[in-house]
Design a protein around this motif. Structure first.
Motif, short mmCIF file in Angstrom:
data_model
loop_
_atom_site.label_atom_id
_atom_site.label_comp_id
_atom_site.label_asym_id
_atom_site.label_seq_id
_atom_site.Cartn_x
_atom_site.Cartn_y
_atom_site.Cartn_z
N THR A 54 65.90 30.42 64.35
CA THR A 54 65.33 31.09 65.52
C THR A 54 65.78 32.55 65.39
OG1 THR A 54 67.27 30.74 66.91
CG2 THR A 54 65.59 29.02 66.95
N GLU A 55 65.48 33.35 66.41
CA GLU A 55 65.88 34.76 66.40
C GLU A 55 67.37 34.93 66.06
OE1 GLU A 55 64.32 37.97 67.76
OE2 GLU A 55 62.80 36.84 66.65
N THR A 56 68.17 34.09 66.73
CA THR A 56 69.61 34.32 66.64
C THR A 56 70.39 33.21 65.94
OG1 THR A 56 69.74 33.31 68.81
CG2 THR A 56 69.74 35.71 68.75
N ARG A 57 69.77 32.08 65.72
CA ARG A 57 70.51 30.95 65.19
C ARG A 57 69.88 30.37 63.96
NH1 ARG A 57 71.24 26.57 69.93
NH2 ARG A 57 72.58 27.75 71.31
N GLN B 26 71.37 28.45 52.09
CA GLN B 26 69.99 28.91 52.29
C GLN B 26 69.90 29.90 53.44
OE1 GLN B 26 68.14 25.06 52.80
NE2 GLN B 26 67.45 24.98 50.68
N SER B 27 70.69 29.65 54.48
CA SER B 27 70.67 30.56 55.64
C SER B 27 71.17 31.94 55.24
CB SER B 27 71.53 29.97 56.76
OG SER B 27 71.49 30.82 57.87
N ARG B 28 72.22 31.97 54.42
CA ARG B 28 72.76 33.26 53.96
C ARG B 28 71.75 33.97 53.07
NH1 ARG B 28 78.58 33.29 54.83
NH2 ARG B 28 79.09 31.26 55.71
N LEU B 29 71.09 33.17 52.22
CA LEU B 29 70.16 33.75 51.25
C LEU B 29 68.88 34.26 51.92
CD1 LEU B 29 69.60 34.10 48.18
CD2 LEU B 29 68.60 31.82 48.20
N LEU C 269 75.06 29.60 58.70
CA LEU C 269 74.57 28.52 59.55
C LEU C 269 75.33 28.56 60.88
CD1 LEU C 269 73.13 25.74 59.74
CD2 LEU C 269 75.19 24.76 58.74
N SER C 270 74.64 28.33 62.00
CA SER C 270 75.36 28.39 63.28
C SER C 270 75.45 27.04 63.99
CB SER C 270 74.69 29.41 64.21
OG SER C 270 73.34 29.08 64.43
N ASN C 271 74.49 26.13 63.77
CA ASN C 271 74.49 24.86 64.51
C ASN C 271 74.08 23.71 63.60
OD1 ASN C 271 73.74 27.17 66.46
ND2 ASN C 271 74.37 25.53 67.83
#
Ligand code: SAH
Length: 347
Positions: free
Chosen positions: A100-103, A147-150, A156-158
């Motif tokens: 999402t925008e922030t997560r 993947q989130s970092r890339l 990853l937050s949640n």
């Protein structure tokens, strides 16, 4: 040959330390290896550069490092990523990254297939093959963090246990995985950012409450009327709403954590005022909120998403009764990564 070798990731830190001691080596080598295995997610002993070549060879001769492989990755037009995750024995599960925008949320699997038989869920059509090991759950999270970092330039937050399988039917391994995910020797994430979603296994909900876990609980309710719930989630005949309700009250008393009910509204199944009133009554037993989820069709035409007006009636009645309600739009539908679609088009 490999069969005789033990998976080193099934060992605790203490056991790895003991292995080194038994070899006449220093126990703290065990800490170093443990760090490579978990914090640094090493897939080979060769990567363990602060361990001598000779020791690495000894490890190699004794152990294997089982790990998952992201076999196939699909990206949705809304940014959602679905991974086909290959396990060491060739079986496949799926995991999903939802941005999402922030997560960034990771939706992970806890079993290969599922033993429950929810009529609206694609995973239910695959019979349960086996439980995932703690490291196989942990690895899904690590892969999504990478993947989130890339792709999104942030960690990853949640985490939600809403992939394939019923987490409370693989309770011990799910808890061990959460321990690793939250430990400073693992990913160091907060339990507050983790949600375990269950179809509702009363005995296990109570056990979790007794252990005073700090993660969140979501229950896939879908109906607060026994006959209706049993017709769409047949295991409700074994674990009726009365038992579920009692377990949830127990959960709240012990943890003081509000419960989230996941709820899909289907045409002619649970879209009448009687269904709404039953839900309102159920929500009053323990502090809770309702998440109305969009139905993701699984190609059989048996279930239809209810009309907007039915959804509005649900929202209005819940709000009038002081119950928080959110409406969740599906993500990743175009790649069958939405709730209940995992395994929909497998093979
Ligand atoms: N077994 C666990 C977790 C996996 S299912 C559980 O039942 O909670 C994750 C969520 O997706 C559950 O709330 C489930 O009821 C919901 N779900 C399953 N099939 C769906 C579908 N076709 N459309 C929308 N949600 C679905």
């Amino acid at each position: 040959m490999q069969q005789n070798k033990k998976d080193i990731r099934a060992l605790t830190k203490a056991q790895i330390r003991t292995f080194f001691e038994e070899q006449g080596d220093k126990a703290f080598r065990g800490n170093q290896v443990y760090e490579w295995l978990w914090q640094k997610s090493a897939h080979t002993f060769d990567e363990m550069t602060n361990i001598s070549l000779e020791t690495r060879k000894k490890l190699e001769d004794t152990f294997v490092i089982n790990h998952i492989e992201v076999d196939q990755m699909q990206r949705s037009s809304d940014g959602t990523i679905k991974n086909a995750v290959k396990l060491h024995d060739g079986l496949v599960v799926e995991s999903v990254l939802i941005p999402t925008e922030t997560r960034t949320t990771a939706c992970v699997s806890s079993q290969v297939g599922c033993s429950l038989d929810c009529k609206f869920c694609a995973t239910a059509r695959l019979k349960r093959m086996r439980n995932l090991n703690p490291d196989e759950i942990y690895d899904q999270v690590v892969a999504i963090d990478q993947q989130s970092r890339l792709y999104f330039d942030r960690p990853l937050s949640n985490i939600v246990f809403m992939g394939m399988g019923e987490p409370l039917m693989n309770y011990n391994n799910v808890l061990k995985a959460i321990d690793k995910i939250t430990s400073e020797e693992g990913l160091g994430m907060s339990q507050k950012r983790i949600t375990v979603s269950t179809s509702g296994v009363p005995k296990m909900i109570k056990k979790m409450a007794d252990e005073e876990v700090k993660f969140n609980l979501a229950v896939s309710l879908h109906s607060a009327i026994d006959d209706v719930r049993t017709s769409i989630m047949p295991f409700n005949a074994t674990f009726p709403l009365k038992d579920l309700r009692e377990a949830l009250e127990y959960w709240y008393v012990k943890t003081k954590k509000r419960i989230t009910y996941e709820y899909v509204v289907w045409e002619n199944i649970n879209d009448s005022q009687k269904d709404i009133d039953a839900l309102v009554r159920f929500c009053k037993f323990a502090p809770s909120k309702v998440n109305l989820i969009e139905y993701n069709p699984i190609d059989d035409g048996m279930f239809q998403q209810a009309s907007d007006s039915a959804l509005e009636r649900y929202q209005k009645t819940l709000m009038e009764n002081g119950i928080t309600v959110t409406v969740r739009k599906s993500r990743g539908k175009d790649i069958d990564a939405a709730c209940g679609q995992l395994a929909n088009k497998a093979n």
